[in-house]
Motif scaffolding. Sequence first.
Motif, mmCIF file in Angstrom:
data_model
loop_
_atom_site.group_PDB
_atom_site.id
_atom_site.type_symbol
_atom_site.label_atom_id
_atom_site.label_comp_id
_atom_site.label_asym_id
_atom_site.label_seq_id
_atom_site.Cartn_x
_atom_site.Cartn_y
_atom_site.Cartn_z
ATOM 1 N N UNK A 71 2.802 -4.107 9.150
ATOM 2 C CA UNK A 71 1.610 -3.287 8.960
ATOM 3 C C UNK A 71 1.873 -1.868 9.450
ATOM 4 N N UNK A 72 1.093 -0.928 8.913
ATOM 5 C CA UNK A 72 1.232 0.483 9.255
ATOM 6 C C UNK A 72 -0.136 1.044 9.600
ATOM 7 N N UNK A 73 -0.183 1.848 10.655
ATOM 8 C CA UNK A 73 -1.410 2.534 11.029
ATOM 9 C C UNK A 73 -1.605 3.693 10.054
ATOM 10 N N UNK A 74 -2.767 3.783 9.392
ATOM 11 C CA UNK A 74 -2.982 4.857 8.422
ATOM 12 C C UNK A 74 -2.796 6.253 9.014
ATOM 13 N N UNK A 75 -3.227 6.454 10.261
ATOM 14 C CA UNK A 75 -3.064 7.766 10.897
ATOM 15 C C UNK A 75 -1.592 8.080 11.119
ATOM 16 N N UNK A 76 -0.788 7.078 11.477
ATOM 17 C CA UNK A 76 0.646 7.288 11.687
ATOM 18 C C UNK A 76 1.343 7.601 10.369
ATOM 19 N N UNK A 77 0.923 6.953 9.303
ATOM 20 C CA UNK A 77 1.504 7.233 7.982
ATOM 21 C C UNK A 77 1.160 8.661 7.561
ATOM 22 N N UNK A 78 -0.080 9.063 7.802
ATOM 23 C CA UNK A 78 -0.491 10.422 7.462
ATOM 24 C C UNK A 78 0.288 11.453 8.277
ATOM 25 N N UNK A 79 0.496 11.187 9.568
ATOM 26 C CA UNK A 79 1.266 12.097 10.426
ATOM 27 C C UNK A 79 2.716 12.163 9.952
ATOM 28 N N UNK A 80 3.304 11.021 9.594
ATOM 29 C CA UNK A 80 4.685 10.981 9.095
ATOM 30 C C UNK A 80 4.784 11.792 7.806
ATOM 31 N N UNK A 108 0.831 -1.206 0.000
ATOM 32 C CA UNK A 108 0.000 0.000 0.000
ATOM 33 C C UNK A 108 0.865 1.256 0.000
ATOM 34 N N UNK A 109 1.960 1.239 0.772
ATOM 35 C CA UNK A 109 2.855 2.400 0.803
ATOM 36 C C UNK A 109 3.529 2.597 -0.548
ATOM 37 N N UNK A 110 3.881 1.505 -1.215
ATOM 38 C CA UNK A 110 4.479 1.597 -2.551
ATOM 39 C C UNK A 110 3.505 2.300 -3.492
ATOM 40 N N UNK A 111 2.236 1.939 -3.413
ATOM 41 C CA UNK A 111 1.221 2.556 -4.262
ATOM 42 C C UNK A 111 0.982 4.014 -3.880
ATOM 43 N N UNK A 112 0.854 4.281 -2.579
ATOM 44 C CA UNK A 112 0.560 5.637 -2.102
ATOM 45 C C UNK A 112 1.637 6.638 -2.486
ATOM 46 N N UNK A 113 2.894 6.232 -2.351
ATOM 47 C CA UNK A 113 4.008 7.147 -2.558
ATOM 48 C C UNK A 113 4.754 6.912 -3.869
#
Length: 79
Positions: free
Chosen positions: A59-68, A26-31
């Motif tokens: 796994x990654x918490x979506x809120x933590x990814x958004x904050x990062x 998901x991170x590969x796709x998002x970024x």
Amino acid sequence: MATEEPTDPRATLHGGLPDRYLTPEDLVTMFSLPSVETVYQWRRKRIGPPGFRVGRYLRFNPAAVQAWEAERTALTDAA
């Protein structure tokens, strides 16, 4: 009569965050990253978003990814 496609299990909740924990893919796709290995390198170097293990899966918490992402954007804007 046209039938509607079922809702995507990766649908987003309020605020644009997914309703599930994110995978490295998901991170590969998002970024738009070159590969999943980039995510694992970030984790080894401790420069990426905070993640956690569920058994052998990362796994990654979506809120933590958004904050990062917001933090990284603020650092880039300040420079």
